[in-house]
Design an enzyme around this catalytic site. Sequence first.
Site, mmCIF file in Angstrom:
data_model
loop_
_atom_site.group_PDB
_atom_site.id
_atom_site.type_symbol
_atom_site.label_atom_id
_atom_site.label_comp_id
_atom_site.label_asym_id
_atom_site.label_seq_id
_atom_site.Cartn_x
_atom_site.Cartn_y
_atom_site.Cartn_z
ATOM 1 N N CYS A 51 6.330 4.924 60.279
ATOM 2 C CA CYS A 51 5.946 4.998 61.682
ATOM 3 C C CYS A 51 7.173 4.652 62.546
ATOM 4 O O CYS A 51 8.196 5.331 62.457
ATOM 5 C CB CYS A 51 4.751 4.073 61.920
ATOM 6 S SG CYS A 51 4.068 4.028 63.582
ATOM 7 N N ASP A 91 -0.918 14.958 61.172
ATOM 8 C CA ASP A 91 -0.494 13.805 61.960
ATOM 9 C C ASP A 91 -0.646 14.120 63.442
ATOM 10 O O ASP A 91 0.089 14.943 63.986
ATOM 11 C CB ASP A 91 0.960 13.472 61.625
ATOM 12 C CG ASP A 91 1.423 12.148 62.203
ATOM 13 O OD1 ASP A 91 0.876 11.734 63.244
ATOM 14 O OD2 ASP A 91 2.331 11.535 61.616
ATOM 15 N N HIS A 106 -1.277 10.597 60.048
ATOM 16 C CA HIS A 106 -0.305 9.530 60.310
ATOM 17 C C HIS A 106 -0.725 8.259 59.570
ATOM 18 O O HIS A 106 -1.902 7.930 59.505
ATOM 19 C CB HIS A 106 -0.242 9.257 61.815
ATOM 20 C CG HIS A 106 0.913 8.413 62.220
ATOM 21 N ND1 HIS A 106 2.196 8.899 62.285
ATOM 22 C CD2 HIS A 106 0.990 7.108 62.568
ATOM 23 C CE1 HIS A 106 3.020 7.934 62.668
ATOM 24 N NE2 HIS A 106 2.304 6.835 62.845
#
Length: 227
Positions: free
Chosen positions: A120, A169, A196
């Site tokens: 991330c 995502d 994600h």
Amino acid sequence: MGQWIDLKAADGFVFPAYVAQPAGPARGGVVVLQEIFGVNSHIRAVADGYALDGYLAVAPATFHRVKPGVELGYTQDDITAGVALKAAVEGLAAPGVLPDIQAAIDYAQQAGKVGVVGYCWGGLLTWRSACLLQGLAAAVPYYGGGMTSATETARTPRVPVLVHFGEQDHSIPVETARAFAKAQPGVEVKFYAAGHGFNCDQRGAYDAAAATLARTRTLAFFGQHLG
């Protein structure tokens, strides 16, 4: 398996890092860069996992310049808090948090060649590290938020890079990830039928198949470039 230590950046800033030691001689070092949730139990478990695979793993607390002791979960309130902390760090005057990552790389060099992996926001920092910092041999960003922006895509990595993106995502539209791959032909980019955060087994987005395959590829990549 791990313990907390203090590291010092080039500007004298002192910050904590979680360090996990391998059982035997180290194959190399791996710097593990956190998500927006701090060096929480998941990131510590990731570091422990790399130590089990023979690497000295170092996870620096990259929020420490704006707030010490951050350890968040995955509720909406936690996400809101993490996004605000990330914005605060990203708003620091250049070079921001990069000196802290450099200090972690320098520490990990005691184990040999050093790679960096991040998730991330940590994926974005991993990409920047590959392009801007010294002492790395390889870098593996997972779904780096903001990594596919024009500014980031224009960077040139100094070391081999393997990138993992989720095709589902919602934070990183897949078309931007594919554009990144096209603009960076020297970077190895892998796509997964996942969203994600697919590597985090503490989140609803966890995808065991994608996480296992990405980790297998990451370990092979580190094995090639670190030892």
